[in-house]
Motif scaffolding. Structure first.
Motif, PDB file in Angstrom:
ATOM      1  N   ILE A   8       0.845  -1.207   0.000  1.00 22.42           N
ATOM      2  CA  ILE A   8       0.000   0.000   0.000  1.00 22.42           C
ATOM      3  C   ILE A   8       0.881   1.258   0.000  1.00 22.42           C
ATOM      4  CG2 ILE A   8      -1.641   1.349   1.390  1.00 22.42           C
ATOM      5  CD1 ILE A   8      -2.722  -1.407   2.433  1.00 22.42           C
ATOM      6  N   ARG A  19       2.299  11.849  -9.764  1.00 27.57           N
ATOM      7  CA  ARG A  19       1.361  12.977  -9.756  1.00 27.57           C
ATOM      8  C   ARG A  19       2.100  14.311  -9.816  1.00 27.57           C
ATOM      9  NH1 ARG A  19      -4.088  12.327  -6.376  1.00 27.57           N
ATOM     10  NH2 ARG A  19      -4.406  10.121  -6.709  1.00 27.57           N
ATOM     11  N   ASN A 158       5.795  17.522   8.709  1.00 27.17           N
ATOM     12  CA  ASN A 158       4.406  17.991   8.758  1.00 27.17           C
ATOM     13  C   ASN A 158       3.508  17.098   9.617  1.00 27.17           C
ATOM     14  OD1 ASN A 158       3.787  15.803   7.132  1.00 27.17           O
ATOM     15  ND2 ASN A 158       3.758  16.998   5.236  1.00 27.17           N
ATOM     16  N   VAL A 160       2.710  13.974   9.398  1.00 28.17           N
ATOM     17  CA  VAL A 160       1.988  12.848   8.772  1.00 28.17           C
ATOM     18  C   VAL A 160       2.571  11.507   9.229  1.00 28.17           C
ATOM     19  CG1 VAL A 160       1.317  11.810   6.566  1.00 28.17           C
ATOM     20  CG2 VAL A 160       1.394  14.274   6.787  1.00 28.17           C
ATOM     21  N   ILE A 163       0.884  10.172  12.230  1.00 28.17           N
ATOM     22  CA  ILE A 163      -0.444   9.601  11.928  1.00 28.17           C
ATOM     23  C   ILE A 163      -0.268   8.229  11.269  1.00 28.17           C
ATOM     24  CG2 ILE A 163      -2.633   9.936  10.674  1.00 28.17           C
ATOM     25  CD1 ILE A 163      -2.161  12.938  10.896  1.00 28.17           C
ATOM     26  N   CYS A 166       0.591   5.669  13.706  1.00 26.33           N
ATOM     27  CA  CYS A 166      -0.525   5.308  14.592  1.00 26.33           C
ATOM     28  C   CYS A 166      -1.494   4.358  13.905  1.00 26.33           C
ATOM     29  CB  CYS A 166      -1.256   6.554  15.052  1.00 26.33           C
ATOM     30  SG  CYS A 166      -0.273   7.461  16.217  1.00 26.33           S
ATOM     31  N   GLN A 167      -1.324   4.147  12.610  1.00 26.30           N
ATOM     32  CA  GLN A 167      -2.118   3.109  11.959  1.00 26.30           C
ATOM     33  C   GLN A 167      -1.426   1.776  12.303  1.00 26.30           C
ATOM     34  OE1 GLN A 167      -4.967   4.497  10.517  1.00 26.30           O
ATOM     35  NE2 GLN A 167      -3.978   6.317  11.364  1.00 26.30           N
TER      36      GLN A 167
ATOM     37  N   TYR B  78      -4.710   9.089  16.555  1.00 27.09           N
ATOM     38  CA  TYR B  78      -4.017  10.327  16.939  1.00 27.09           C
ATOM     39  C   TYR B  78      -4.343  11.445  15.946  1.00 27.09           C
ATOM     40  CZ  TYR B  78       0.053  13.487  17.084  1.00 27.09           C
ATOM     41  OH  TYR B  78       0.872  14.577  17.115  1.00 27.09           O
ATOM     42  N   PRO B  80      -2.961  15.285  15.227  1.00 20.31           N
ATOM     43  CA  PRO B  80      -2.017  16.330  15.644  1.00 20.31           C
ATOM     44  C   PRO B  80      -2.625  17.729  15.530  1.00 20.31           C
ATOM     45  CG  PRO B  80      -1.515  15.624  13.435  1.00 20.31           C
ATOM     46  CD  PRO B  80      -2.703  14.825  13.874  1.00 20.31           C
ATOM     47  N   VAL B  83      -3.329  18.724  10.766  1.00 20.70           N
ATOM     48  CA  VAL B  83      -3.398  17.501   9.969  1.00 20.70           C
ATOM     49  C   VAL B  83      -3.014  17.864   8.543  1.00 20.70           C
ATOM     50  CG1 VAL B  83      -4.893  15.651   9.134  1.00 20.70           C
ATOM     51  CG2 VAL B  83      -5.179  16.532  11.446  1.00 20.70           C
ATOM     52  N   MET B  84      -1.804  17.452   8.131  1.00 22.65           N
ATOM     53  CA  MET B  84      -1.343  17.816   6.784  1.00 22.65           C
ATOM     54  C   MET B  84      -1.736  16.749   5.755  1.00 22.65           C
ATOM     55  SD  MET B  84      -0.024  20.770   7.042  1.00 22.65           S
ATOM     56  CE  MET B  84       0.815  20.963   5.481  1.00 22.65           C
ATOM     57  N   LEU B  85      -1.509  15.501   6.072  1.00 20.00           N
ATOM     58  CA  LEU B  85      -1.774  14.378   5.173  1.00 20.00           C
ATOM     59  C   LEU B  85      -1.133  14.611   3.798  1.00 20.00           C
ATOM     60  CD1 LEU B  85      -5.483  13.694   6.201  1.00 20.00           C
ATOM     61  CD2 LEU B  85      -3.398  12.770   7.198  1.00 20.00           C
ATOM     62  N   TYR B  86      -1.724  14.056   2.754  1.00 18.16           N
ATOM     63  CA  TYR B  86      -1.139  14.179   1.418  1.00 18.16           C
ATOM     64  C   TYR B  86      -1.883  15.234   0.607  1.00 18.16           C
ATOM     65  CZ  TYR B  86       1.804  10.138   2.190  1.00 18.16           C
ATOM     66  OH  TYR B  86       2.762   9.288   2.674  1.00 18.16           O
ATOM     67  N   ASN B  88      -1.677  16.196  -2.382  1.00 24.07           N
ATOM     68  CA  ASN B  88      -2.041  15.866  -3.774  1.00 24.07           C
ATOM     69  C   ASN B  88      -3.201  14.881  -3.873  1.00 24.07           C
ATOM     70  OD1 ASN B  88      -0.216  17.501  -5.087  1.00 24.07           O
ATOM     71  ND2 ASN B  88       1.412  15.971  -4.973  1.00 24.07           N
ATOM     72  N   LEU B  89      -3.581  14.313  -2.717  1.00 25.18           N
ATOM     73  CA  LEU B  89      -4.708  13.369  -2.728  1.00 25.18           C
ATOM     74  C   LEU B  89      -5.976  14.093  -2.276  1.00 25.18           C
ATOM     75  CD1 LEU B  89      -3.207  10.144  -1.057  1.00 25.18           C
ATOM     76  CD2 LEU B  89      -3.221  10.783  -3.460  1.00 25.18           C
ATOM     77  N   GLU B  93      -9.421  10.067  -0.883  1.00 23.73           N
ATOM     78  CA  GLU B  93      -8.229   9.228  -1.127  1.00 23.73           C
ATOM     79  C   GLU B  93      -7.339   9.160   0.116  1.00 23.73           C
ATOM     80  OE1 GLU B  93      -7.658   9.956  -5.951  1.00 23.73           O
ATOM     81  OE2 GLU B  93      -6.783  11.365  -4.512  1.00 23.73           O
ATOM     82  N   TYR B  97      -6.472   5.761   2.032  1.00 29.08           N
ATOM     83  CA  TYR B  97      -5.076   5.358   2.236  1.00 29.08           C
ATOM     84  C   TYR B  97      -4.786   5.058   3.704  1.00 29.08           C
ATOM     85  CZ  TYR B  97       0.047   5.721   2.376  1.00 29.08           C
ATOM     86  OH  TYR B  97       1.379   5.482   2.590  1.00 29.08           O
ATOM     87  N   PHE B  98      -5.153   6.006   4.577  1.00 30.20           N
ATOM     88  CA  PHE B  98      -4.813   5.827   5.995  1.00 30.20           C
ATOM     89  C   PHE B  98      -5.621   4.704   6.637  1.00 30.20           C
ATOM     90  CE2 PHE B  98      -2.793   9.882   5.299  1.00 30.20           C
ATOM     91  CZ  PHE B  98      -1.630   9.749   6.030  1.00 30.20           C
ATOM     92  N   ILE B 144     -10.262   9.743   9.868  1.00 28.38           N
ATOM     93  CA  ILE B 144      -9.247   8.675   9.909  1.00 28.38           C
ATOM     94  C   ILE B 144      -9.305   7.961  11.264  1.00 28.38           C
ATOM     95  CG2 ILE B 144      -6.726   8.241   9.980  1.00 28.38           C
ATOM     96  CD1 ILE B 144      -6.461  10.521   7.872  1.00 28.38           C
ATOM     97  N   ASP B 156      -3.432  16.362  20.006  1.00 31.98           N
ATOM     98  CA  ASP B 156      -2.413  17.317  20.411  1.00 31.98           C
ATOM     99  C   ASP B 156      -2.764  18.685  19.813  1.00 31.98           C
ATOM    100  OD1 ASP B 156      -0.175  18.474  21.443  1.00 31.98           O
ATOM    101  OD2 ASP B 156       1.261  17.304  20.275  1.00 31.98           O
TER     102      ASP B 156
END
Lengths: 479, 231
Positions: A8, A19, A158, A160, A163, A166-167, B78, B80, B83-86, B88-89, B93, B97-98, B144, B156
């Protein structure tokens, strides 16, 4: 380790690289440079080999068209032999540009191989030529650095990564997944290109692909795949150890400079200072000194040749040279040839030994610099390495010795001692002599010569896996 | 469900957290208040397993975090500060993913429902995260956490930088998660949000838990006065 999570993460890494426009723009530049390098390499090698062929035919025609002559005149007329570039030399120029490709063969003299490109070029050659191997060895690592430096450090910066951690995926899953994703991208972009260029170039230059070429192409592709994997593991490890993307980029650029500039140059300097090679004049003087010591055929009072004379007279049961059934002059010449050739081979082997020791220093450095390992392997498999050059030099000396020996035999048996220089023999005598054909070093010998580099590359793969595992076990690197 | 026993973290001579004893039950929201460097984030990192305690234990569902860092991931989620994540998604998505990294395989419909539960407008589902506001990204973060069906939620500074409306929506979602049995530990600077959402509030200073207050027994103004007096 969870294979499912690794897949994954790898898929996501792959998708996020594709992308983004920057990696594809960088790839477009590298694609253009690779194709340009392949095209110019193919053009150059084809033209060079054509010139070598033409010159060879010309020299051969001149040799065959000699009139009936005294065989010793023929021996001094000489013959020039040429080495065509290997079909894969378009891919990796290796040492080809710095070593010669033609040698003039004559009696009594062991001439060195001449006519290197470096000798006929301006100083620009010192800065390196554009070859596809150079693109893959130096520029693709930069591409990997640019697409991968923030792969973990960016996520850390950042938040991530926290997070993700934590999965259910472990840090090791993340690092391996990232490595697999980036490696997948690099492999899919560059390996088909490499394979295509190698096959097309080989086909165009050699007119076909034999089993040896196919094996070399396959090995080159596999070894470059491993090299890209090593660089990717290194990039991911550094990224995972860095607090920020900026730190990761700075560290990786520093590593790039160390791997591609500092260590290779230092290894070269260290090699030549640890194992000093004599210069050309010293080399030739040492041979001359040994020849004089063992027996100088031009000195009438030389003890070795006085002994030869006595032994020959005794063998034929005569009391003067004039009474011998064979030409004593030819006998002396052949003895002189045997002595000088033996001494040359001894000195040449010593010289090769010194160069090999110098090269070994560079090969050992492959254990601290994967670039040196792949550089040696790539040269070896492309037939542009030091062994290919020395094989040419050795084969030419053997050919020269045999050719001169045959002419001396003609002299010995067909020319009378009295009025020696006034006599001639039929041109058919030397027209029957076989032509020189260079036999390239077999792939098995190439691989065994590059054993240290191969071991270093494989050890780097293991070290990369070890580094990822170690970093993943340290909680400090997760924050 | 979530317990700290004599939990201590030292970095050299500096004590970031000193002998913390704390128990948070399922359905309870515990807010940690304190200035920067008070030990709030250290406490969260110790429960997340990102750092090892110098002394004491942090446990989730009776399992020691330090000894079984991978095992406890089953139980916690959790969110934070940002929350930045991705970027481009899309929101959908990112959630897909998560949640797949948590071992869940949701359909697109289920993912949409999770985002809706977190309060994200359906028009935003297909937009790239780069165009999201901070509040919208926090909602994806909640989705998530919800998707993971976590029993423990660690937050947090989750409302830091959110506008009052987004902050209020966030609080409501957190309360509804607690009503469903989730134990929540939230580090925050926001006294009024802590009072509004938490059952109990702890005030920390220089790594020490100074006081623990029942949120229902104190007004917002009294809490502010106590906080200012403590720190």
């Amino acid at each position: 380790m969870h294979f499912n999570f690794i897949t994954i993460i790898a898929r996501q890494e792959w998708a996020s690289i594709f992308r983004s426009k920057i990696p594809l723009s960088l790839f477009t530049v590298l694609l253009f440079v690779s194709l340009l390098a392949t095209f110019t390499g193919w053009q150059y090698v084809s033209k060079f080999n054509h010139q070598q062929k033409t010159a060879h035919h010309q020299v051969h025609d001149q040799w065959m068209n000699q009139p009936d002559r005294h065989p010793h005149r023929v021996a001094h007329y000489g013959y020039m032999v040429f080495r065509e570039k290997s079909p894969l030399s378009f891919f990796d120029f290796g040492l080809d540009s710095y070593v010669g490709n033609a040698v003039f063969l004559e009696a009594h003299r062991q001439n060195t191989v001449n006519m290197s490109e470096a000798g006929f070029s301006n100083g620009m050659l010192r800065f390196g030529e554009l070859s596809m191997a150079m693109v893959l060895q130096l520029l693709v690592p930069l591409f990997i650095i640019f697409i991968g430096f923030q792969t973990v450090a960016g996520l850390k910066q950042n938040g991530v990564l926290k997070i993700m951690l934590c999965q259910r995926a472990s840090f090791l899953d993340i690092l391996i997944g990232k490595t697999a994703g980036i490696t997948g991208v690099v492999w899919i972009l560059f390996l088909p290109l490499l394979l295509l260029c190698l096959i097309a170039g080989n086909l165009l230059i050699a007119g076909g692909i034999n089993a040896d070429a196919l094996l070399r192409i396959m090995l080159l592709t596999i070894l470059y795949a491993l090299y890209f994997l090593i660089i990717t593991m290194l990039v991911v490890t550094v990224s995972a150890m860095s607090k920020s993307s900026k730190n990761a980029l700075m560290a990786l650029v520093l590593i790039w400079m160390l791997f591609f500039i500092v260590i290779p140059k230092s290894a070269q300097t260290l090699g030549s200072s640890l194992h000093t090679a004599p210069d050309k004049i010293a080399f030739e003087q040492a041979i001359e000194a040994d020849v004089s010591k063992q027996g100088d055929s031009h000195d009438p009072d030389d003890p070795h040749f006085l002994q030869l004379k006595a032994a020959t007279l005794k063998k034929y049961g005569v009391d003067s040279i004039a009474a011998l059934p064979v030409n004593y002059g030819a006998l002396v010449m052949q003895e002189g040839e045997t002595i000088s050739s033996g001494i040359f081979n001894k000195h040449f082997d010593n010289l090769i030994g010194i160069y090999k020791s110098q090269n070994a220093v560079s090969s050992i450095h492959g254990f601290v610099d994967p670039y040196l390992a792949i550089r040696n392997l790539s040269m070896n498999l492309s037939g542009t390495d030091f062994d290919s050059f020395t094989a040419f030099q050795k084969q030419t000396e053997k050919y020269r010795f045999e050719k001169t020996k045959k002419l001396n035999e003609i002299h010995l048996t067909q020319i009378k001692y009295q009025n020696d220089s006034k006599q001639k023999v039929s041109a058919e005598n030397w027209q029957k002599q076989p032509d020189f054909t260079f036999r390239p070093v077999p792939v098995s010998e190439n691989l065994s010569a590059a054993g240290l580099s191969l071991a270093a590359l494989l050890l780097w793969v293991a070290a990369g896996i070890g580094a990822l595992t170690y970093v993943s076990s340290k909680r400090a690197y997760q924050l | 469900m979530l317990e700290a026993k004599n939990l201590t973290k030292r970095y050299g001579s500096h004590t970031a957290l000193n002998s913390l004893n704390l128990k948070i039950q399922p359905g309870e929201i515990f807010a940690l208040l304190g200035q920067n460097g008070a030990g709030k984030t250290t406490t969260i990192n110790l429960f997340l397993g990102f750092t090892e305690p110098t002394e004491g234990t942090a446990s989730i569902n009776g399992i020691s975090v330090a000894e079984h860092p991978q095992e406890i991931k089953k139980y916690l989620a959790y969110i934070p500060e940002t929350v930045m994540l991705y970027p481009n998604l899309t929101g959908l998505e990112n959630l897909e993913y998560f949640s797949s990294l948590a071992g869940f395989d949701y359909s697109k419909k289920e993912l949409g429902e999770l985002l809706a539960t977190a309060g994200l407008q359906s028009q935003a589902f297909g937009q790239r995260l780069a165009g999201y506001s901070k509040g919208m990204r926090q909602k994806v973060g909640i989705a998530i956490a919800v998707a993971k069906k976590a029993k423990v939620l660690l937050l947090d500074e989750p409302t830091s930088g959110l506008d009052p409306k987004a902050s209020n929506e966030f609080s409501r979602t957190i309360r509804s998660l607690a009503e469903n049995g989730t134990a929540i530990l939230m580090a925050t600077h926001d006294i009024f949000r802590a009072k509004e959402v938490a059952n109990r509030i702890g005030i920390m200073k220089e790594g020490n838990m100074q006081s623990v207050i029942d949120a229902s027994s104190i007004s917002a103004n009294e809490l502010e006065s106590l906080y200012l007096k403590t720190v």
